[in-house]
Motif scaffolding. Structure first.
Motif, PDB file in Angstrom:
ATOM      1  N   GLN A   1      58.796 111.039 -68.003  1.00 47.39           N
ATOM      2  CA  GLN A   1      59.416 109.841 -68.564  1.00 47.39           C
ATOM      3  C   GLN A   1      60.763 109.558 -67.909  1.00 47.39           C
ATOM      4  N   LEU A   2      61.541 110.616 -67.635  1.00 44.70           N
ATOM      5  CA  LEU A   2      62.825 110.425 -66.960  1.00 44.70           C
ATOM      6  C   LEU A   2      62.608 109.883 -65.552  1.00 44.70           C
ATOM      7  N   LYS A   3      61.560 110.346 -64.912  1.00 51.22           N
ATOM      8  CA  LYS A   3      61.250 109.820 -63.578  1.00 51.22           C
ATOM      9  C   LYS A   3      60.752 108.380 -63.666  1.00 51.22           C
ATOM     10  N   ALA A   4      59.929 108.095 -64.660  1.00 48.20           N
ATOM     11  CA  ALA A   4      59.397 106.742 -64.796  1.00 48.20           C
ATOM     12  C   ALA A   4      60.503 105.730 -65.082  1.00 48.20           C
ATOM     13  N   ARG A   5      61.543 106.152 -65.796  1.00 48.06           N
ATOM     14  CA  ARG A   5      62.657 105.264 -66.109  1.00 48.06           C
ATOM     15  C   ARG A   5      63.743 105.280 -65.033  1.00 48.06           C
ATOM     16  N   ASP A   6      63.470 105.994 -63.928  1.00 46.89           N
ATOM     17  CA  ASP A   6      64.441 106.053 -62.827  1.00 46.89           C
ATOM     18  C   ASP A   6      65.808 106.512 -63.343  1.00 46.89           C
TER      19      ASP A   6
END
Length: 381
Positions: free
Chosen positions: A315-320
């Motif tokens: 999720q942290l990666k998906a939200r940049d």
């Protein structure tokens, strides 16, 4: 052209160490403030020496000190006091978490400065967790099983209130033209966060029992083992969810009518029996199968991540959510501020080396290279 940030043009001078004050000022820097961190020559903020986990740098320091300028000053020397006084003449905010009375002895009390808000505290995180009642409701049920928070929660709470207090003081100055004194107590900050267990124990009532990673008064709400050795965290909030849990997760819809479990307070009182039913059911399933059933039933759930799991969280990666900042040890990942404003980009500059900006700051104050060299030779910087 970069859009303006809320605190562009605001200068913060901070006599800070450890966590609470640096956490506060780092967030001011995120919003664009120029934060000048005053440190002791040769040693600096003692949080620099807590560990060497981040390529030789301290984990606490890397977390709380990006986007700041480091100026070394030996404040026991008169020349250093003169430099600090010059800085404060144009500063908007003074933050300090020195020992009680130390700021006043250096002429840095609110009364002496009058127009500059600042933060004050003197305490240690674990001791405040104890004094504020946090330990009494955290950990396992036995008297020898109390546990502290795994992060510096008292420091963090004080830093957050200092941060919001400074923002409110700047807004008030815009209305009145006058500065404010902000006095932040670590104890009061943590006690504010303890409001639920305090009111639960109102007027002499028993306080919530320590329940490990489970919720002390809502059940089932906490970690449960699965058949493949994993752990699933789940939480039920109401009777509709309880009925869906029995039907779609445990595949035993009649359990919802069991008188022992027909209301949350009954489920909490009979948690040992209910836990065994859930554990026996989950023992036949892999973690992913349990999570799928919970999702189908619209029951809130989560995996129990370790720190590597958080670094890798999809999720942290998906939200940049990650950026790269410079440091004395080279580029490091750094989390964007959680409250994102589409109108501007937060400041994400490097973690400073000790005294990295001393010469540049003194140059801006009008000191010549020879004068700066003299200050260094005399141990002032």
């Amino acid at each position: 052209m970069t859009n303006p940030r809320p605190l562009d043009g605001i200068t913060v001078v901070s006599l800070e160490h450890a966590i609470a004050a640096p956490f506060c000022t780092r967030q001011l820097a995120d919003l664009g403030a120029r934060v000048i961190k005053v440190e002791r020559p040769g040693a600096g903020d003692f949080a620099r020496g807590y560990d060497e986990r981040v390529r030789g740098l301290a984990s606490h320091f890397v977390w709380t000190n990006r986007s700041k300028e480091s100026l070394t000053l030996d404040l026991k020397q008169d020349e250093a006091g003169d430099i600090l006084g010059t800085l404060l003449a144009d500063a908007d905010v003074l933050v300090q978490n020195l020992a009680p009375g130390a700021a006043a002895r250096m002429g840095l009390s609110f009364e002496a400065l009058h127009e500059r808000p600042y933060e004050k505290k003197k305490a240690y995180d674990l001791l405040i967790q104890s004094e504020g009642g946090f330990l009494s409701v955290t950990g396992g049920p036995g008297d020898d099983q109390m546990a502290k928070a795994g992060c510096s929660i008292a420091d963090i709470s004080a830093g957050m209130y200092a941060y919001s207090g400074i923002l409110s003081a700047l807004l008030l100055r815009g209305k009145t033209g006058k500065g404010s004194r902000i006095d932040v107590s670590m104890l009061e900050s943590l006690v504010e966060w303890m409001g639920y267990p305090m009111y639960y124990a109102f007027d002499g009532a028993p306080q919530p029992p320590r329940a490990g990673a489970a919720h002390s008064t809502i059940y089932p709400y906490g970690p449960f083992p699965t058949g493949d050795g994993g752990t699933v965290m789940l939480g039920l909030q109401n009777e509709r969810e309880w009925a869906a849990f029995c039907d779609k997760v445990l595949l035993t819809p009649t359990l919802a009518m069991d008188e022992r479990f027909s209301a949350n307070f009954k489920r909490s009182a009979n948690r040992d029996a209910l836990r065994q039913i859930i554990v026996d059911s989950f023992a036949q399933l892999a973690t992913e199968a349990v999570i799928q059933r919970l999702e189908d039933a619209q029951i809130a759930s989560a995996r129990v991540n370790d720190m590597q799991g958080v670094w890798d969280h999809p999720q942290l990666k998906a939200r940049d959510s990650w950026r790269e900042v410079d440091s004395p040890a080279g580029p490091l990942p750094s989390l964007l501020p959680p409250a994102r404003n589409a109108a501007f980009t937060p400041r994400m500059d490097g973690v400073p080396g000790l005294g990295q900006h001393s010469e540049a700051i003194l140059d801006r104050l009008g000191y010549s290279p020879d004068a700066i060299g003299g200050l260094r030779a005399r141990g002032v910087i």
